[in-house]
Scaffold this active site. Sequence first.
Site, PDB file in Angstrom:
ATOM      1  N   SER A  57      55.573  62.926  40.217  1.00 58.91           N
ATOM      2  CA  SER A  57      56.960  62.768  40.575  1.00 58.91           C
ATOM      3  C   SER A  57      57.475  63.942  39.542  1.00 58.91           C
ATOM      4  CB  SER A  57      57.745  61.732  40.735  1.00 58.91           C
ATOM      5  OG  SER A  57      57.302  60.617  41.777  1.00 58.91           O
ATOM      6  N   HIS A 241      54.369  70.938  34.208  1.00 57.80           N
ATOM      7  CA  HIS A 241      54.081  69.815  33.388  1.00 57.80           C
ATOM      8  C   HIS A 241      54.433  69.771  32.221  1.00 57.80           C
ATOM      9  CE1 HIS A 241      51.114  68.052  36.829  1.00 57.80           C
ATOM     10  NE2 HIS A 241      52.437  67.985  37.223  1.00 57.80           N
TER      11      HIS A 241
END
Length: 607
Positions: A57, A241
Amino acid sequence: MSVQSKHLLNSPSTLVVDSLKGLCAINPQIALDIPNKIVYVESRDRSKVALMCGGGSGHEPAHAGFVGQGILTGAVCGNIFASPNASQVRRGIELLDNDKGRVFLPINSDVTHKEISHMTSRNYTGDVLNFGLAKEQYAALHPEKADRIKFVVVGDDVAVGRKQGKIVGRRGLAGTVLVYKVAGAMAHRGGTLDEVYSLATWVASRVVTIGVSLGHTHVPGTAPMTSDLSPSEIEVGLGIHNESGHSRLSPIPKLSDLISQLLEFLISTSDPDRSFAPFTGKDNVVLLVNNLGGLSELELGGIVGEVRRQLDARGFTTSRVLAGTFMTSLNMPGFSITLLLLPAKKEANAPSADIILSLLDDKPEVPGWKWSSSSSPLPESKQIASSKQVQAGENDIKQVTLPDSKAFVESINRAAHALIKAEPDITRMDSIAGDGDCGLTLKAGAEGVLAKIDSGDISGDDLVRSIINIAQVAEEAMGGTSGALYSIFFSGLAQGLQADTTENEKMTHEAWQRALKSALEKLYTYTRARPPSRTLVDPLAAFINTFCSSNGNYSEAATASAKAAEATKDLEAKAGRSAYVEGDRLIKEKIPDPGAWGVKTILDNLL
C-alpha cells in the site's frame, strides 16, 4: 530538505484497512476481505477474464482504486511499501474463483470453459516472489487449473539499466497502470485469456517510465525523518518505495531543462544499457504524467504542457495525454513521465495502434482512473487565444508633465526596488496574518513596474499614461485582491488627473491633492475597509489626508502613513485576509498588516 512526517489517522497499524473501508464507501461495486486486505468485485460477469493485481500500500489509487468494471477484478494489498504474503494472494485467487470452484478468474474463452484467469504484478522482488508462490501453490492444489492462471510482470523503470538490473530486472512504476487499463478493457470486452495475456505482455514490453522528486517520503508509524536531499537538490530515477535514484541534480534545473534530460532517459537509443523500447525518433506515443502524491495540480499542469511541447519539437506524435494521480509514493513531492510506444503500421506480431487507443478510451467505472480525452491533443496554436488588446488612441489621454520627469522615474524605480528587498519580511508577516502570498504579489508588481520603466512606458513626460501603465501592471502582474485594489486606485488617480488638468499642463501640489483624494474616494466605492481597519487602506488614507491637509507636505504625509502602518500591529482585523486569523494572536505577536506594510514601503521610498 525536511519532509512531511505528520499524518491524519487512527493508528498506523489500521491505516491500510481503514483506507480500504473508505474505498468501499466510495465504490459500491467492491467487497472487502479485511484479514487479507483484499478488495474485489463480488457481483461480476463470470464469463469474462478477471484481472487481479496487488502490492504494498501507499501507492493509491493503485491498486485498489482501479478495482471495478473495466479494469481490475481484485487487488491484494500489503502493508505500506510491503508486499502481501503468498497466503493473501492465494486467498485472492479463491475469492475470484468461479461458482464451480474450478478456476481463479472466469472468462469467455469459449462457450464451455469459463475458467480462465490472469495475474499482474509490478516487478519488485517481494511482489514477484509472493505472487509467484501463490500461483504455484494454487496450481499444486488445483492441477486442472494450472494453465488457466497467467502471470505478467511489469518493469518499466528506465533508471535501472540492464547491467544494474541483470538479476532483479527493472522496477514497476506508473506504466503498470497502462497495462492494467488495456488488459482490463480487453477482458471487459470479452477477450479470451490468451488475447488478454498476449496484449498485456506486449504493452508491458513497450512502456517506459522515469521518476523525479524534490525529496523522499515518510511512512506513517516510523520515526520522523529528514531527507538527505538539500534544498537545492532534485533526485532523478528514485523508486516509489523511497529507494535512492539514478542521480541528483543541483541546483534544481529549470523545468524545460529537466524535462529534456528525462526524455533522453526514455527515448534515447544510443545507450545499449538503457534502451528498452525500439524508439526511432518520430514515433507515435501515449503520454502519462503521474503525480507521485505531493505535487500541486498547478505544477503538474506546467509539467504536462512542457513534456508535450518537447515531444512535438522532437517530431513525436502524441496520440493521447493522461495526467493526474495514478501511482503514488504516499506524499512524495515529485512526478513521473511514462511513454507507451504504439506499434507502427504493419508492425509484425503487434496489435494495432487503433485497438490499443480504443481500449485506453473505454471509460471504466472505478474511482481511481482519471478523466482523459478520447482524442489526440490539438496543435497548441489552435488552443491559444489571441492576446491582442484594444489600446487607447494617441489623442485619448491628456499629456500631463512633471517639472522634473527624471526625478519621477527615479522615485518609482527606488520604491520598486525597496518592495523587492522587503519581500521576505512581508511574506513572513503574511504567513501569519494572511495566506502567505502578499510579499510575492508585491514583488511581482514591482518587477512589472521596473520592466515598464525599462521599456519607456513609465516616464514623467507622459504622467497620465504612465499611471495607467502602473494600473495595468497591478492588474496583470499582481492579480488577486491586492492587484485589484492597486489597479483601481491608480486608475482612479489617472481619471482624477485628466479631469482636473488641461492639455500639456505641468503638475502642481494642488492638482496632486485633488487627484489623490478623488482616487481614494474611487477606491472606497469598491471596498468597505475604512481606517482603522488593519488593511492597506490605513496607511494610504493617512498619507492622502495628511498630504491634502498639509498643503502638499510629502514628508509629513509619509510619516503619518508609517505611523498608520505601525499601528496595525495593535488593531483587530475587520477586513482583508487577516480577518480570518485569530485576532489575539496577531496582536500578541505584534504582526503588522502585510498590505499596509507594503504601502508604507512604497511611500517611504518615493522621495
